[in-house]
Scaffold this motif. Structure first.
Motif, short mmCIF file in Angstrom:
data_model
loop_
_atom_site.label_atom_id
_atom_site.label_comp_id
_atom_site.label_asym_id
_atom_site.label_seq_id
_atom_site.Cartn_x
_atom_site.Cartn_y
_atom_site.Cartn_z
N TYR A 27 0.88 -1.14 0.01
CA TYR A 27 -0.04 0.08 0.06
C TYR A 27 0.84 1.19 -0.11
O TYR A 27 0.49 2.08 -0.80
CB TYR A 27 -1.08 0.16 1.28
N GLU A 28 1.88 1.32 0.85
CA GLU A 28 2.80 2.40 0.86
C GLU A 28 3.56 2.74 -0.37
O GLU A 28 3.44 3.67 -1.05
CB GLU A 28 3.81 2.38 1.85
N ARG A 29 3.88 1.53 -0.95
CA ARG A 29 4.69 1.57 -2.45
C ARG A 29 3.75 2.29 -3.38
O ARG A 29 4.04 2.96 -4.42
CB ARG A 29 5.00 0.30 -2.57
N LEU A 30 2.44 1.72 -3.62
CA LEU A 30 1.33 2.06 -4.48
C LEU A 30 1.16 3.67 -4.27
O LEU A 30 0.79 4.22 -5.12
CB LEU A 30 0.29 1.19 -4.51
N SER A 31 0.91 4.06 -3.05
CA SER A 31 0.65 5.39 -2.80
C SER A 31 1.85 6.48 -3.35
O SER A 31 1.44 7.65 -3.84
CB SER A 31 0.40 5.46 -1.28
N GLN A 32 3.11 6.14 -3.12
CA GLN A 32 4.20 6.71 -3.47
C GLN A 32 4.21 6.89 -5.28
O GLN A 32 4.22 7.80 -5.94
CB GLN A 32 5.25 6.17 -3.16
N GLU A 33 3.88 5.66 -5.93
CA GLU A 33 3.80 5.51 -7.28
C GLU A 33 2.61 6.29 -7.77
O GLU A 33 2.81 6.93 -8.87
CB GLU A 33 3.62 3.84 -7.65
#
Length: 297
Positions: free
Chosen positions: A94-100
């Motif tokens: 979830y954190e990775r997708l938010s940054q992306e």
């Protein structure tokens, strides 16, 4: 009293007469006539192309569903294990997708201005605007490998409006092309198959070539203009020649150069993809127009 008993030799067995003297020749004649009839029927069906194509299409769809049903349990088990792993690392994902997502929003704003500027420049230079092709997303049913041949079966066909020879891609790059299209199931020929040939160009040295599959996971570049100019690690893209693949699609990188033999490592992770995108181009129509133009000359 003698302890040894002399045994008499048994007389040679006399061959018995065949109780069914006419059965063997009849069986041979019937087998011969049957084989001749099958050969003649196959030749007639082969010459009558519409009827032969219909039978071939039905056989392809039937075998495709059988292959998909046999491999389906293994694919479901792999998907279950993969989903379990994703669930365990859900917070990090979830954190990775938010940054992306934030990066993509910024790029979208930048590309919007560039797209508007590009349209104005095209109008001033009188350059025709080429419409972008649509695409269809399809699920992979099975991925059987038999040594040299590499292909996918996907759950899309004529009913979805796809056609033979259309390119198949994922977000990483080129997967292959549609080799056979049924009513509900189609077969995708992968770029590393021994029958695959894709016109490409290298990004740095600008050398045009043909990416030829040989059954391994590292296809080779053939018909290269100047092998000495190609560098290891440079990107390989589709050149747009041939009318099947649009220009600029990522294919892979030059992995090794040995004795003027260049091998390319594809970007696509063939063993882990589950969905593919089919570009709605019309390569068959392009080829017909090209052949008509060549005949006119």
């Amino acid at each position: 009293m003698s302890f040894f008993i002399r045994h008499k030799k048994s007389a040679a067995l006399k061959p018995k007469a065949n109780p069914y003297p006419s059965r063997s020749p009849r069986w041979r004649y019937r087998l011969g006539f049957t084989l001749i009839a099958i050969g003649l029927l196959g030749g007639i069906l082969r010459l009558h192309k519409p009827f032969y194509d219909g039978i071939e299409q039905r056989l392809f769809e039937g075998t495709a569903w059988i292959q998909a049903g046999f491999i389906h349990p293994f694919q479901e088990t792999r998907a279950l294990l993969k989903n379990t792993h994703v669930f365990m690392h859900l917070r990090e994902e979830y954190e990775r997708l938010s940054q992306e997502n934030e990066k993509l929003k910024w790029q979208l704003q930048t590309l919007g201005a560039l797209h508007h500027e590009n349209g104005i420049l095209r109008q001033h230079l009188h350059i025709p605007i080429v419409e972008q092709c649509g695409h269809l997303t399809a699920k992979i049913l099975s991925s059987p490998y038999d040594g040299l041949h590499h292909f996918f079966l996907i759950a899309s066909g004529d009913k979805d409006g796809i056609e033979k020879e259309q390119p198949v891609i994922v977000k990483e790059g080129v997967v292959g092309r549609l080799e056979k299209v049924g009513a509900h199931v189609s077969r995708v020929l992968l770029l590393n198959d021994s029958n695959s040939r894709i016109p490409v160009i290298t990004s740095t040295s600008q050398q045009k070539a043909i990416l030829a599959g040989d059954g391994t996971f590292l296809p080779t570049l053939v018909y290269v203009g100047d092998v000495r100019k190609i560098q290891q690690g440079e990107q390989v893209l589709t050149s747009g020649m041939g009318g099947i693949f649009p220009a600029g699609l990522p294919v892979g990188i030059v992995d090794e150069i040995t004795n003027n033999k260049i091998r390319v490592r594809p970007y696509v992770p063939f063993k882990s993809i589950e969905w593919v995108h089919i570009l709605r181009l019309h390569p068959e129509g392009f080829r017909e127009e090209l052949n008509a133009a060549l005949r006119a000359e």
